[in-house]
Design a protein around this motif. Structure first.
Motif, PDB file in Angstrom:
ATOM      1  N   GLU A 275       0.831  -1.210   0.000  1.00  0.00           N
ATOM      2  CA  GLU A 275       0.000   0.000   0.000  1.00  0.00           C
ATOM      3  C   GLU A 275       0.863   1.256   0.000  1.00  0.00           C
ATOM      4  N   LEU A 276       1.966   1.233   0.763  1.00  0.00           N
ATOM      5  CA  LEU A 276       2.861   2.388   0.811  1.00  0.00           C
ATOM      6  C   LEU A 276       3.551   2.615  -0.539  1.00  0.00           C
ATOM      7  N   VAL A 277       3.831   1.535  -1.261  1.00  0.00           N
ATOM      8  CA  VAL A 277       4.390   1.655  -2.613  1.00  0.00           C
ATOM      9  C   VAL A 277       3.349   2.305  -3.520  1.00  0.00           C
ATOM     10  N   GLU A 278       2.116   1.810  -3.458  1.00  0.00           N
ATOM     11  CA  GLU A 278       1.024   2.376  -4.268  1.00  0.00           C
ATOM     12  C   GLU A 278       0.817   3.854  -3.977  1.00  0.00           C
ATOM     13  N   ASP A 279       0.930   4.225  -2.704  1.00  0.00           N
ATOM     14  CA  ASP A 279       0.716   5.613  -2.289  1.00  0.00           C
ATOM     15  C   ASP A 279       1.910   6.515  -2.570  1.00  0.00           C
ATOM     16  N   GLY A 280       3.047   5.928  -2.968  1.00  0.00           N
ATOM     17  CA  GLY A 280       4.216   6.713  -3.330  1.00  0.00           C
ATOM     18  C   GLY A 280       5.159   7.042  -2.186  1.00  0.00           C
ATOM     19  N   PHE A 281       4.929   6.484  -0.998  1.00  0.00           N
ATOM     20  CA  PHE A 281       5.801   6.758   0.143  1.00  0.00           C
ATOM     21  C   PHE A 281       7.011   5.833   0.187  1.00  0.00           C
ATOM     22  N   VAL A 282       6.924   4.709  -0.507  1.00  0.00           N
ATOM     23  CA  VAL A 282       7.994   3.716  -0.523  1.00  0.00           C
ATOM     24  C   VAL A 282       8.285   3.356  -1.973  1.00  0.00           C
ATOM     25  N   LYS A 283       9.559   3.136  -2.267  1.00  0.00           N
ATOM     26  CA  LYS A 283       9.972   2.731  -3.611  1.00  0.00           C
ATOM     27  C   LYS A 283      10.373   1.258  -3.606  1.00  0.00           C
ATOM     28  N   TYR A 284       9.959   0.538  -4.645  1.00  0.00           N
ATOM     29  CA  TYR A 284      10.429  -0.823  -4.870  1.00  0.00           C
ATOM     30  C   TYR A 284      11.720  -0.720  -5.656  1.00  0.00           C
ATOM     31  N   ASN A 285      12.810  -1.304  -5.120  1.00  0.00           N
ATOM     32  CA  ASN A 285      14.128  -1.166  -5.740  1.00  0.00           C
ATOM     33  C   ASN A 285      14.580  -2.402  -6.507  1.00  0.00           C
ATOM     34  N   GLY A 286      13.760  -3.431  -6.558  1.00  0.00           N
ATOM     35  CA  GLY A 286      14.127  -4.626  -7.307  1.00  0.00           C
ATOM     36  C   GLY A 286      14.539  -5.769  -6.397  1.00  0.00           C
ATOM     37  N   ILE A 287      15.169  -6.755  -7.015  1.00  0.00           N
ATOM     38  CA  ILE A 287      15.566  -7.986  -6.335  1.00  0.00           C
ATOM     39  C   ILE A 287      17.021  -7.879  -5.896  1.00  0.00           C
ATOM     40  N   GLY A 288      17.280  -8.267  -4.649  1.00  0.00           N
ATOM     41  CA  GLY A 288      18.631  -8.244  -4.104  1.00  0.00           C
ATOM     42  C   GLY A 288      19.362  -9.555  -4.349  1.00  0.00           C
ATOM     43  N   LEU A 289      20.543  -9.663  -3.813  1.00  0.00           N
ATOM     44  CA  LEU A 289      21.360 -10.861  -3.953  1.00  0.00           C
ATOM     45  C   LEU A 289      20.942 -11.895  -2.916  1.00  0.00           C
ATOM     46  N   SER A 290      21.084 -13.159  -3.262  1.00  0.00           N
ATOM     47  CA  SER A 290      20.780 -14.209  -2.296  1.00  0.00           C
ATOM     48  C   SER A 290      21.941 -14.323  -1.308  1.00  0.00           C
ATOM     49  N   THR A 291      21.671 -14.946  -0.188  1.00  0.00           N
ATOM     50  CA  THR A 291      22.705 -15.123   0.834  1.00  0.00           C
ATOM     51  C   THR A 291      23.593 -16.312   0.477  1.00  0.00           C
ATOM     52  N   ASP A 292      24.630 -16.537   1.258  1.00  0.00           N
ATOM     53  CA  ASP A 292      25.517 -17.684   1.051  1.00  0.00           C
ATOM     54  C   ASP A 292      24.756 -19.001   1.188  1.00  0.00           C
ATOM     55  N   GLN A 293      23.695 -18.991   1.988  1.00  0.00           N
ATOM     56  CA  GLN A 293      22.898 -20.200   2.185  1.00  0.00           C
ATOM     57  C   GLN A 293      21.948 -20.453   1.019  1.00  0.00           C
ATOM     58  N   GLY A 294      21.852 -19.526   0.090  1.00  0.00           N
ATOM     59  CA  GLY A 294      20.940 -19.657  -1.040  1.00  0.00           C
ATOM     60  C   GLY A 294      19.560 -19.155  -0.668  1.00  0.00           C
ATOM     61  N   GLY A 295      18.546 -19.752  -1.234  1.00  0.00           N
ATOM     62  CA  GLY A 295      17.180 -19.341  -0.935  1.00  0.00           C
ATOM     63  C   GLY A 295      16.674 -18.285  -1.892  1.00  0.00           C
ATOM     64  N   LYS A 296      15.471 -17.877  -1.633  1.00  0.00           N
ATOM     65  CA  LYS A 296      14.813 -16.881  -2.490  1.00  0.00           C
ATOM     66  C   LYS A 296      15.504 -15.526  -2.350  1.00  0.00           C
ATOM     67  N   ARG A 297      15.715 -14.874  -3.465  1.00  0.00           N
ATOM     68  CA  ARG A 297      16.332 -13.545  -3.443  1.00  0.00           C
ATOM     69  C   ARG A 297      15.324 -12.534  -2.911  1.00  0.00           C
ATOM     70  N   PRO A 298      15.768 -11.619  -2.047  1.00  0.00           N
ATOM     71  CA  PRO A 298      14.838 -10.687  -1.400  1.00  0.00           C
ATOM     72  C   PRO A 298      14.432  -9.521  -2.302  1.00  0.00           C
ATOM     73  N   GLU A 299      13.221  -9.045  -2.100  1.00  0.00           N
ATOM     74  CA  GLU A 299      12.763  -7.818  -2.751  1.00  0.00           C
ATOM     75  C   GLU A 299      13.185  -6.656  -1.854  1.00  0.00           C
ATOM     76  N   LEU A 300      13.748  -5.618  -2.453  1.00  0.00           N
ATOM     77  CA  LEU A 300      14.276  -4.486  -1.699  1.00  0.00           C
ATOM     78  C   LEU A 300      13.382  -3.266  -1.845  1.00  0.00           C
ATOM     79  N   TYR A 301      13.201  -2.563  -0.738  1.00  0.00           N
ATOM     80  CA  TYR A 301      12.355  -1.367  -0.686  1.00  0.00           C
ATOM     81  C   TYR A 301      13.124  -0.256   0.008  1.00  0.00           C
ATOM     82  N   SER A 302      12.722   0.987  -0.277  1.00  0.00           N
ATOM     83  CA  SER A 302      13.328   2.123   0.419  1.00  0.00           C
ATOM     84  C   SER A 302      12.294   3.234   0.604  1.00  0.00           C
ATOM     85  N   PHE A 303      12.561   4.052   1.582  1.00  0.00           N
ATOM     86  CA  PHE A 303      11.732   5.218   1.864  1.00  0.00           C
ATOM     87  C   PHE A 303      11.864   6.185   0.691  1.00  0.00           C
TER      88      PHE A 303
END
Length: 90
Positions: free
Chosen positions: A53-81
């Motif tokens: 909702e904050l992304v839709e309202d323009g208060f938060v930006k979606y910055n894309g997909i981050g790097l996975s950790t050494d353990q692997g797993g799903k790559r995180p979605e990154l957000y910023s103010f």
């Protein structure tokens, strides 16, 4: 009337939770929903919905997909103010 009061209280809680998430994001370059969950104490579904909702309202930006950790797993979605909207909230 009681149900109307509960809705109002829920709305206030929702606003408070959004404000809390924005405060947590304000001093971080980028953050994930999982980190916000851990820092805020809110459930992941709640954090996810509020951040979307904050992304839709323009208060938060979606910055894309981050790097996975050494353990692997799903790559995180990154957000910023979204600093350009900072004057709208105080």
């Amino acid at each position: 009337m009681v149900s109307g009061q509960k809705k109002s209280e829920g709305g206030n809680s929702r606003i408070a939770n959004k404000t809390h998430l924005l405060q947590l994001m304000r001093n971080r370059k980028e953050i994930t929903k999982t980190e916000l969950k851990r820092m805020s104490g809110l459930s992941l579904p709640t954090v996810s919905q509020l951040v979307d909702e904050l992304v839709e309202d323009g208060f938060v930006k979606y910055n894309g997909i981050g790097l996975s950790t050494d353990q692997g797993g799903k790559r995180p979605e990154l957000y910023s103010f979204h600093a350009m909207r900072a004057g709208v909230i105080s």
